[in-house]
Design a protein around this motif. Structure first.
Motif, short mmCIF file in Angstrom:
data_model
loop_
_atom_site.label_atom_id
_atom_site.label_comp_id
_atom_site.label_asym_id
_atom_site.label_seq_id
_atom_site.Cartn_x
_atom_site.Cartn_y
_atom_site.Cartn_z
N VAL A 1 57.12 6.81 20.26
CA VAL A 1 56.88 8.11 20.92
C VAL A 1 55.34 8.20 20.92
CG1 VAL A 1 57.05 10.49 21.04
CG2 VAL A 1 58.94 8.95 20.76
N THR A 2 54.77 7.77 19.74
CA THR A 2 53.08 7.80 19.60
C THR A 2 52.43 7.29 20.73
OG1 THR A 2 53.31 8.30 17.22
CG2 THR A 2 51.19 7.64 18.01
N PRO A 3 52.66 6.06 21.02
CA PRO A 3 51.89 5.55 22.04
C PRO A 3 52.19 5.87 23.53
CG PRO A 3 52.94 3.75 21.24
CD PRO A 3 53.26 4.94 20.36
N LEU A 4 53.68 6.13 23.63
CA LEU A 4 54.33 6.39 25.00
C LEU A 4 54.18 7.79 25.39
CD1 LEU A 4 56.23 4.71 26.43
CD2 LEU A 4 58.18 6.06 25.66
N LEU A 5 53.81 8.78 24.38
CA LEU A 5 53.78 10.26 25.15
C LEU A 5 52.39 10.58 24.35
CD1 LEU A 5 57.44 11.74 24.48
CD2 LEU A 5 56.29 10.51 26.42
N GLY A 6 51.86 10.22 23.53
CA GLY A 6 50.41 10.56 23.02
C GLY A 6 50.83 11.54 21.97
N PHE A 7 52.04 11.69 21.45
CA PHE A 7 52.32 12.77 20.39
C PHE A 7 52.20 12.17 19.06
CE2 PHE A 7 55.92 14.73 23.36
CZ PHE A 7 54.88 15.27 23.85
N PRO A 8 52.04 13.01 18.02
CA PRO A 8 51.89 12.62 16.75
C PRO A 8 53.20 12.18 16.31
CG PRO A 8 51.82 15.05 16.68
CD PRO A 8 51.82 14.31 17.91
N TRP B 1 55.20 12.64 13.86
CA TRP B 1 56.44 13.59 13.42
C TRP B 1 56.97 14.16 14.65
CZ3 TRP B 1 56.26 18.63 15.23
CH2 TRP B 1 55.16 19.17 15.67
N ALA B 2 56.08 14.48 15.51
CA ALA B 2 56.75 14.85 16.87
C ALA B 2 57.81 13.94 17.58
CB ALA B 2 55.63 15.32 18.06
N GLY B 3 57.38 12.63 17.44
CA GLY B 3 58.27 11.64 17.98
C GLY B 3 59.68 11.73 17.19
N VAL B 4 59.66 11.73 15.98
CA VAL B 4 60.74 11.80 15.15
C VAL B 4 61.50 12.96 15.58
CG1 VAL B 4 61.82 11.87 12.81
CG2 VAL B 4 59.85 10.67 13.22
N VAL B 5 61.18 14.10 15.90
CA VAL B 5 61.97 15.54 16.13
C VAL B 5 62.42 14.98 17.35
CG1 VAL B 5 61.53 17.89 16.71
CG2 VAL B 5 60.40 17.09 14.74
N ILE B 6 61.66 14.54 18.41
CA ILE B 6 62.31 14.52 19.84
C ILE B 6 63.42 13.49 19.58
CG2 ILE B 6 61.93 13.37 21.85
CD1 ILE B 6 58.80 14.22 21.77
N VAL B 7 63.42 12.39 18.86
CA VAL B 7 64.54 11.49 18.73
C VAL B 7 65.61 12.22 18.17
CG1 VAL B 7 65.45 9.40 17.59
CG2 VAL B 7 63.20 9.59 18.80
N GLY B 8 65.49 13.04 17.09
CA GLY B 8 66.20 13.86 16.30
C GLY B 8 67.09 14.68 17.32
N MET B 9 66.33 15.37 18.07
CA MET B 9 67.27 16.28 19.10
C MET B 9 68.17 15.81 20.13
SD MET B 9 63.80 18.98 19.68
CE MET B 9 64.64 19.74 20.97
N VAL B 10 67.56 14.64 20.72
CA VAL B 10 68.25 13.91 21.66
C VAL B 10 69.55 13.27 21.11
CG1 VAL B 10 68.36 11.73 23.23
CG2 VAL B 10 66.28 13.43 22.91
N VAL B 11 69.32 12.62 20.16
CA VAL B 11 70.35 11.90 19.35
C VAL B 11 71.69 12.94 18.95
CG1 VAL B 11 71.35 10.91 17.18
CG2 VAL B 11 69.41 10.10 18.36
N ILE B 12 71.22 14.22 18.60
CA ILE B 12 72.09 15.33 18.20
C ILE B 12 72.98 15.64 19.40
CG2 ILE B 12 72.29 17.62 17.31
CD1 ILE B 12 70.19 16.97 15.21
N LEU B 13 72.28 15.90 20.61
CA LEU B 13 73.00 16.25 21.61
C LEU B 13 73.97 15.04 22.19
CD1 LEU B 13 70.10 17.60 23.84
CD2 LEU B 13 71.95 18.80 23.15
N ILE B 14 73.51 13.78 22.07
CA ILE B 14 74.52 12.45 22.22
C ILE B 14 75.79 12.61 21.43
CG2 ILE B 14 74.79 10.10 22.49
CD1 ILE B 14 71.81 9.90 22.95
N VAL B 15 75.47 12.72 20.09
CA VAL B 15 76.69 12.90 19.15
C VAL B 15 77.64 14.17 19.48
CG1 VAL B 15 77.58 12.89 17.05
CG2 VAL B 15 75.50 11.63 17.67
N VAL B 16 76.89 15.23 19.78
CA VAL B 16 77.65 16.56 19.79
C VAL B 16 78.28 16.41 20.95
CG1 VAL B 16 77.31 18.98 20.01
CG2 VAL B 16 76.23 17.77 18.12
N THR B 17 77.84 15.90 22.16
CA THR B 17 78.51 16.20 23.49
C THR B 17 79.68 15.34 23.70
OG1 THR B 17 76.92 14.47 24.15
CG2 THR B 17 76.31 16.86 24.87
#
Length: 648
Positions: free
Chosen positions: A147-154, A156-172
């Motif tokens: 996520v760092t080169p893709l979105l320009g985020f640091p 930690w932000a990339g890790v948080v984004i992945v965590g949120m998306v994956v939690i949604l996948i598993v929970v749904t």
């Protein structure tokens, strides 16, 4: 290097994420029961499950870590691929059909099918959590890297984004959505990796003196060694002189100052071919000052293109026959040409400064292609050619863990519950082996292609494959990065699902005897998924700097030490007892975890201490802890035999 967000890459990234989440929400209606949530009702087609195996297994470590290790060290990274793939032989011939026959939702189900022991449920559930969390770390690190080169985020932000998306996948939708996400990303990863490999072969090799940014790495000399500190004039007429720096006195590095421009640049002093002669070969530096400021090659690190940044690296200095370019190459010709070439690899050395600053010098290592294509160049694999028996044990221990670990990973084992019968389990394993093996062959081309592409970030081996894709086109970079991100999603969702099953089905349902309706069981599994996802995010931030393949080696060691002895002995030794299984799980898990936490690598890379303080003699525990698990099970089982049993 400075990473700026690409609008194209961002668009492709969010398209992939949107498609993944849309698929998960659409499939959510099929996962209202525990059978649907944990095992997709056992109705996944065997071919789809086989590709999903590949999607689950070809994780951030496979795509980012292995390609990066090959790009920086050569053939050694491919040894990880060999170990990973060989482990599937155990899964095919030993584990596949029994797992489908014995289990229902989790790894503990298979171990406990004839004992119905709460102790096995506890030990197996905790083991599943430990292995899954260890395996989650490199996946989350890889997510931040992408996520760092893709979105320009640091990071930690990339890790948080992945965590949120994956939690949604598993929970749904649980296993239903996880399977189809893994199928989609497994197919796309292999397909686009094949495209990238074809483009590498079509481009071939060409000589150069620097990376894609156009900066030519300078070499001055040769000079008589006795005159190394004297001012000199370079070919462009500039006068250079050595800058006195007591902190660098005991190293092979010097700082040279251009009298006309005032530029101060680090160089490495190396011996020239002629005896008594030396060369100055340009290096790159990153200095972290005591106040937190970061300097790159002596200037404050920039935030956008055109400002101070490290130069991309990876170039060929000599090709067979003295040609400057090879043109298109065949699959085998690629290796024979590289073997007779010379490539500049990079290494680093840290130099503490007396004022509290820390300078890391990245320096060139011109290396013969024949050396790149031989094993034993990476520090983890030095044991192959080392005379030190401990180094050899470390290498053998790692390979043993990779070979035994595949058939012990909880998120791989539970995938056998998603097909209808044992025959389908075997067929899906064969499809998975074919897909995974083909990808690993491609990874060798991608890693060596990155090594010679001029696009690598010398500070981040995990970015080798995406930056290689960018050296061809922004479209390919966007696609490869988005697919790699989906790779992380698929693997992490499988791991979180395995962890949620251990908590809900094993620990709460069977051990604590919590009375739950089917819908309540699913709801608790979703809550557990959220908690495990948060833990994964935290660990992904903490372990940012470690190579993902190396972290996976640790996860495999824990899995092989804790899970494999119990599973194998249960299937093939009739004298196995529940007490033996419990003891093997606990001893294997605790001994491997303790060994890892007390290893030199953990001391240096996690604790920030000297590796010499580590009490264990080598870093990889498998060669000690896997046999220990088997031995523990045998001894405890013999001591706890029913009274009517008197022979082995």
């Amino acid at each position: 290097m400075i990473y700026e967000a690409s609008p194209l890459a961002v668009a492709v990234f969010f398209a992939f994420v949107g498609l993944t989440l849309g698929l998960s929400f659409w499939l959510g209606r099929k996962a209202t029961s525990s059978a649907g949530y944990f095992a997709a009702h056992g109705q996944i087609p065997w071919f789809v499950n086989g590709i999903a195996f590949a999607g689950d297994y070809l994780s951030a470590a496979s795509f980012l870590g292995i390609c990066g290790m090959i790009a920086f060290y050569g053939y050694d990274g491919f040894l990880y691929s060999i170990g990973y793939l060989a482990g599937w032989i155990v899964a095919l011939f030993v584990i596949a059909e029994p797992m489908k026959r014995l289990g229902k939702f989790t790894f503990a189900d298979a171990l406990n099918y004839k004992f119905q022991s709460p102790g096995i449920q506890i030990a197996a559930g905790i083991s599943t959590l430990a292995v899954s969390v260890f395996y989650l770390i490199p996946q989350m690190v890889g997510a931040g890297v992408l996520v760092t080169p893709l979105l320009g985020f640091p990071h930690w932000a990339g890790v948080v984004i992945v965590g949120m998306v994956v939690i949604l996948i598993v929970v749904t939708a649980g296993m239903v959505s996880t399977t189809w996400v893994q199928f989609m990303k497994g197919s796309l990863l292999v397909f686009f990796s094949a495209i990238l490999t074809v483009m590498i072969l079509m481009r071939g090799f060409h000589t150069g003196d620097g990376g894609l940014d156009g900066h030519s790495l300078r070499t001055f000399g040769p000079f008589p060694a006795a005159e190394a500190d004297a001012p000199f004039t370079s070919e462009d007429g500039a006068t250079w002189q050595v800058v006195e720096n007591a902190d660098w006195a005991d190293t092979s590095f010097v700082q040279l100052k251009n009298d006309e421009t005032g530029e101060v640049q680090a160089f490495q002093k190396v011996d020239a071919e002629a005896e008594g002669q030396i060369l100055f070969r340009e290096a790159q530096t990153v200095t972290r000052k005591a106040d937190g400021t970061i300097l790159v090659n002596g200037e404050v690190k920039g935030t956008k293109r055109g400002e101070a940044e490290l130069h991309p690296v990876g170039h060929v200095t000599a090709l067979p026959g003295g040609v400057e370019s090879t043109g298109e190459l065949g699959p085998l010709e690629f290796f024979s040409t590289l073997q007779e070439s010379e490539v500049v690899l990079w290494s680093k050395q840290e130099i503490p400064q007396s004022n509290g600053d820390l300078t890391t010098v990245y320096y060139q290592k011109p290396t013969a292609g024949s050396q790149i294509l031989r094993p034993g160049e990476h520090p983890n694999f030095k044991g192959i050619r080392s005379d030190n028996p401990l180094d050899k044990l470390n290498f053998l221990s790692l390979m043993l863990a990779l070979f035994c670990g595949t058939a012990s990973l909880p998120h791989i084992l539970i995938r056998y519950y998603t097909v209808k019968d044992e025959v389908a389990a075997r067929k899906s394993t064969i499809v998975g082996i074919a897909s995974i093996g083909f990808f690993y062959i491609l990874s060798l081309y991608m890693g060596l292609g990155a090594m010679t592409s001029g696009s690598m970030d010398v500070t981040n081996s995990n970015m080798a494959a995406p930056l290689l894709a960018r050296s061809f086109s922004e479209w390919l970079f966007a696609a490869i990065s988005a697919i790699a991100f989906t790779t992380v999603l698929g693997t992490v969702s499988g791991l979180i699902l395995a962890s949620a099953g251990a908590v809900t089905h094993d620990l709460l349902g069977h051990v604590m005897k919590v009375e739950m309706s089917d819908s309540e069981r699913v709801r608790l599994a979703k809550i557990s998924s959220v908690v495990v996802g948060i833990v994964a995010v935290v660990l992904g931030i903490v372990f940012e700097k470690m190579n993902v393949s190396y972290l996976v080696g640790w996860a495999f060691s824990v899995a092989a030490s804790a899970n494999l002895p119990s599973l194998v002995m249960l299937l093939f030794w009739k004298k196995t007892t529940s007490q033996g299984i419990i003891a093997a799980l606990i001893v294997g898990m605790l001994s491997s975890l303790a060994w890892i936490l007390l290893s030199a690598d953990t001391f240096t890379k996690v604790y920030g201490l000297s590796g010499d303080l580590a009490p264990v003699p080598f870093s990889q525990p498998g060669i000690v802890t896997i046999p220990l698990g088997f031995l523990t099970l045998i001894l405890v089982s013999l001591l706890t035999q029913p009274k009517e049993a008197s022979t082995i």
